[in-house]
Design a protein around this motif. Structure first.
Motif, PDB file in Angstrom:
ATOM      1  N   ASN A  94       0.829  -1.200   0.000  1.00 11.34           N
ATOM      2  CA  ASN A  94       0.000   0.000   0.000  1.00 11.34           C
ATOM      3  C   ASN A  94       0.869   1.257   0.000  1.00 11.34           C
ATOM      4  O   ASN A  94       1.024   1.929   1.019  1.00 11.34           O
ATOM      5  CB  ASN A  94      -0.896  -0.070   1.242  1.00 11.34           C
ATOM      6  N   SER A  96       1.952   4.958  -0.637  1.00 12.21           N
ATOM      7  CA  SER A  96       1.318   6.266  -0.781  1.00 12.21           C
ATOM      8  C   SER A  96       2.275   7.258  -1.437  1.00 12.21           C
ATOM      9  O   SER A  96       3.497   7.078  -1.414  1.00 12.21           O
ATOM     10  CB  SER A  96       0.910   6.795   0.590  1.00 12.21           C
ATOM     11  N   LEU A 313       0.796   2.319   4.286  1.00 14.22           N
ATOM     12  CA  LEU A 313       1.030   3.403   3.327  1.00 14.22           C
ATOM     13  C   LEU A 313       2.494   3.712   3.048  1.00 14.22           C
ATOM     14  O   LEU A 313       2.811   4.707   2.402  1.00 14.22           O
ATOM     15  CB  LEU A 313       0.305   4.681   3.793  1.00 14.22           C
ATOM     16  N   TYR A 376      -0.393  12.111   6.813  1.00  6.84           N
ATOM     17  CA  TYR A 376      -1.715  11.577   7.160  1.00  6.84           C
ATOM     18  C   TYR A 376      -2.151  11.978   8.562  1.00  6.84           C
ATOM     19  O   TYR A 376      -3.345  12.098   8.824  1.00  6.84           O
ATOM     20  CB  TYR A 376      -1.719  10.049   7.041  1.00  6.84           C
ATOM     21  N   MET A 384      -8.209   5.361   7.587  1.00  3.81           N
ATOM     22  CA  MET A 384      -8.038   4.412   6.480  1.00  3.81           C
ATOM     23  C   MET A 384      -8.249   2.979   6.965  1.00  3.81           C
ATOM     24  O   MET A 384      -8.926   2.179   6.313  1.00  3.81           O
ATOM     25  CB  MET A 384      -6.644   4.541   5.862  1.00  3.81           C
ATOM     26  N   TRP A 460      -5.032   1.556  -0.624  1.00  8.11           N
ATOM     27  CA  TRP A 460      -5.764   2.793  -0.280  1.00  8.11           C
ATOM     28  C   TRP A 460      -6.690   3.247  -1.404  1.00  8.11           C
ATOM     29  O   TRP A 460      -7.654   3.980  -1.163  1.00  8.11           O
ATOM     30  CB  TRP A 460      -4.834   3.905   0.159  1.00  8.11           C
ATOM     31  N   ARG A 461      -6.422   2.784  -2.637  1.00  3.41           N
ATOM     32  CA  ARG A 461      -7.320   3.168  -3.731  1.00  3.41           C
ATOM     33  C   ARG A 461      -8.625   2.371  -3.732  1.00  3.41           C
ATOM     34  O   ARG A 461      -9.553   2.708  -4.473  1.00  3.41           O
ATOM     35  CB  ARG A 461      -6.604   2.961  -5.064  1.00  3.41           C
TER      36      ARG A 461
ATOM     37  N   VAL B   9      -9.810  10.656   4.388  1.00  4.57           N
ATOM     38  CA  VAL B   9      -8.374  10.391   4.531  1.00  4.57           C
ATOM     39  C   VAL B   9      -7.626  11.207   3.481  1.00  4.57           C
ATOM     40  O   VAL B   9      -8.010  11.195   2.307  1.00  4.57           O
ATOM     41  CB  VAL B   9      -8.087   8.884   4.334  1.00  4.57           C
ATOM     42  N   HIS B  11      -5.498  11.173   1.209  1.00  2.45           N
ATOM     43  CA  HIS B  11      -4.632  10.491   0.259  1.00  2.45           C
ATOM     44  C   HIS B  11      -4.110  11.488  -0.774  1.00  2.45           C
ATOM     45  O   HIS B  11      -4.777  12.477  -1.090  1.00  2.45           O
ATOM     46  CB  HIS B  11      -5.401   9.369  -0.444  1.00  2.45           C
ATOM     47  N   ASP B  13      -3.656  12.177  -4.360  1.00  3.47           N
ATOM     48  CA  ASP B  13      -4.112  11.652  -5.655  1.00  3.47           C
ATOM     49  C   ASP B  13      -3.023  11.883  -6.720  1.00  3.47           C
ATOM     50  O   ASP B  13      -2.048  12.591  -6.473  1.00  3.47           O
ATOM     51  CB  ASP B  13      -5.458  12.281  -6.047  1.00  3.47           C
TER      52      ASP B  13
END
Lengths: 479, 479
Positions: A94, A96, A313, A376, A384, A460-461, B9, B11, B13
């Protein structure tokens, strides 16, 4: 310059690096923006990728554009997309954005963290980050760097298992660093039948021997039986063996089972065994109070490990290992040749992480934890985790409500193991057909000799729609 | 959405990643453009960096700008600049632009290469790159993947040493994976007094025992004495021991000495010992025909290792290990739990690199080798090696011509060890004063119990002017 003068070496100067760097960032951004649309699992056959690569390196340098074009042409068809929101196989990778960019900073700095002195920030930020993680996961004060314990980043939970088994080995039989063959009493370790393969691999590597790792039975929830552990230890002691190490798991690989740490701890204390706790995958859940029950008792263990590079992440590699007694680890792994001697080390005021791991060299990996935890915030990570758990629990309800499938192990977090009621062949066929569509990646396991589909939500997506689509696919294949 | 709904959250993108990615690339480009102007060695005191980091992770996420600003404020003062052209200490961490960007692609793809099936390109490109490297360095056909041997990327030469000692251990005493304590005859390994510390560390980890690693004397050039090795083996055999492994070095850590591989090989063949060759630092020189003499005989060894992450423009971590008999390695490290079983593995047509290393997980590191070898071409790498050697040889001439310093070990490549004629205290004082200026980083060693300054030229930014300035500084401090 004469004709015979060789051409200058084509180093990439900072301005070329800037230009190409922007291109690569754009390439990665485009990849991540489109990863969902790609077939999750690569369908190349063995040799397909290698067949596109010449047998020798080119004599003359090539343009950066050519190389990047070949990433698309040669590499991408052979990629299985662990970053896809439809990735439900094995465990999550995962990664990020903040973590990827922290790793870029680390690559750019290009420092070696083997000693405090070779880049103090690399060591001190790591110590702080392991303290941050210890607080976040609530594993207790004994693992903080401010006491007799402390944490370190390893590459993987496998290496953490080996390092702790090593420290335990040498604590139980202090002459072992001189040579294991001279040690009296067969050193014996314990883990459950559901533990990660690295425990057995580690026993083989360290000379303990795979035959001297006792595989303890599990209960109906696939958690280690304390009674079976006690009985194994007692009979080994009666046979003159030297029990020394128990590896318990918070979230087993196959089904995510939680070994009962408090019961195991009592046994380890009674017989003076090192208790290692492997929370590689599910330890991250402990950042939420409501899931902290999974590891109750870990604060009294001898060591604890979790992989931020799975669910938290951070991109690979970043495994966190804590020990309650850092001297036990250091005394097994320390060696100080002349060329590494320095004033800071001599004072004893600093940590030299080379003594906490098998390799000597080490990368600046704390940056990834720092970027992720700050970007985060603790609450972002918790949120999450909660979303992933919620999506999985909804799926568990769907499975429970469906006549053709059944859940075959407790699924309190993000991993659910389930089978088709018609048996193994049918379950396996459905799994293979699902993966063949390219719209999901699922993996399998065997539980009580039953073939099960493993579905883990941890990218996370991944949104509820992705889980729903995966479920719709499975039910359509089962009808 | 109700008030109690948690915030989404945060994230990053793809478009935010693109924007911040460009910022980070610019940051790295600026860093690399200015690294020469920074004091090479960090002067922070223990605790300075940690003191700038709060004790716990923030609850709420922070902006990316804040985090990047703290890289400058918190991290940079604690960095010792291994990428500086004035870096002459330890060994080089010679990270090139193409390598850093390949690593960014690897982070972006975020795949796991533990099995062929989990991303075929990761495995197949690695196999090809190790073949490319074998050709480039001229280590011989036995190490190519097309025969019984093959190569793998490890994190460090330490891990390669352990993996080969392990394979040798299990080959010499086939019951060892079951448990070393049950093996008859004390397994005994050999290396020189100048070998890397990882050999002793590895012997301790594997249960062989540090006491069962024989430290063989060296000759006047700090190379292992074949006669001393033979004599040690013979007396160990006479004592009922089981000699099994010799680690030879092509370029020792302290002085860059070359062990005489052909002579050692003859002994290893005679007594059926595994010969491992550690070319971590200087193996790279073998890409040039005129330096290939350093490793003559290596093509008949059992294993060979070199670190592209030292001198060959690849950023950490990237160690290459080759074995002549891959089955020996795999049989010590293989373990196949149900959840990793797959069709490709079952056919035996593919490599699963998890069986070639201690950890299970692995990053896509072959990309770094691919980018570097293609960007530079073989001739670019050779040319860089030649330039570094030429700069060093000019320095050796200056030292030889100077009355206050003397070279104390052969310096055929890029490492020169030298002392002040007034003795250790003077030499050490000069080294410390030089480093204190912040304009160079040098390290030290002891040779024949004499304190020596180690100066190694291996950073690609280093030009003749940098070497000249370092020498001018040292001479000014000696007068």
């Amino acid at each position: 310059m004469t004709d015979s003068q060789p051409a200058p070496v084509p180093h990439m100067d900072p301005e070329s690096f800037r230009r190409h760097g922007h291109e690569v960032v754009d390439w990665v951004a485009d990849y991540l923006a489109t990863v969902e649309s790609r077939p999750v699992t690569s369908t190349v056959a063995p040799g397909d990728v290698a067949g596109l690569v010449p047998p020798c390196a080119p004599e003359k340098g090539e343009s950066f554009d050519t190389i990047m074009a070949d990433v698309d042409r040669v590499v991408l068809p052979g990629i299985t997309h662990w970053q896809s929101p439809n990735w439900f196989a094995y465990f999550p990778s995962n990664a990020s954005g903040p973590s990827i960019l922290a790793d870029l900073v680390s690559s750019g700095l290009g420092v070696q963290g083997m000693l405090w002195a070779t880049s103090p920030a690399c060591t001190e930020l790591e110590t702080r980050m392991l303290d941050w993680m210890a607080h976040l996961l609530g594993i207790g004060d004994r693992f903080l760097s401010t006491g007799a314990g402390g944490g370190v980043i390893q590459d993987t939970a496998s290496s953490s298992a080996i390092c702790t088994m090593l420290a335990a080995r040498d604590r139980a039989a202090p002459g072992t660093q001189a040579g294991l063959q001279g040690v009296e009493g067969i050193l014996t370790a314990y883990t459950s039948s559901q533990a990660h393969s690295s425990i057995e691999k580690g026993a083989g590597i360290l000379g303990i021997g795979r035959d001297n790792l006792r595989i303890i039975d599990v209960d109906e929830h696939f958690a280690m039986c304390p009674r079976a552990l006690r009985s194994a230890i007692e009979s080994d002691l009666a046979a003159g063996r030297k029990p020394f190490y128990v590896s318990a798991t918070v979230g087993t690989t196959a089904s995510g089972a939680m070994d009962p740490l408090e019961d195991l701890l009592a046994i380890c204390r009674e017989f003076d065994l090192w208790l290692h706790v492997d929370g590689a995958m599910f330890g991250t859940a402990a950042c939420c109070e409501e899931f902290r029950w999974i590891q109750r008792g870990c604060e009294q263990a001898d060591s604890y490990t979790v992989n931020p590079h799975k669910w938290m992440l951070v991109n690979f590699d970043c495994n966190c290992l804590w020990v309650a007694d850092r001297q036990a680890l250091i005394s097994s792994l320390s060696i100080l040749p002349e060329y590494l001697r320095n004033q800071a080390t001599a004072t004893g005021d600093v940590i030299d992480y080379r003594d906490w791991q098998i390799p000597l060299g080490r990368r600046f990996r704390a940056l990834k934890l720092w970027f992720v935890l700050r970007h985060y915030g603790a609450e972002g990570i918790r949120q999450m985790v909660r979303e992933h758990v919620a999506m999985t629990q909804e799926l568990v309800e769907w499975i429970n409500a469906h006549e053709a499938f059944e859940v075959v192990a407790p699924s309190p977090l993000t991993l659910v193991c389930f089978s088709h009621v018609d048996g193994d062949d049918r379950t396996q066929a459905i799994l293979e057909q699902a993966n063949a569509t390219g719209t999901v990646a699922l993996s399998h396991a065997r539980l009580n000799d039953r073939y099960v589909i493993r579905l883990n939500v941890g990218q996370w997506r991944t949104r509820p729609d992705h889980v729903r689509a995966a479920w719709d696919l499975l039910t359509s294949l089962s009808s």
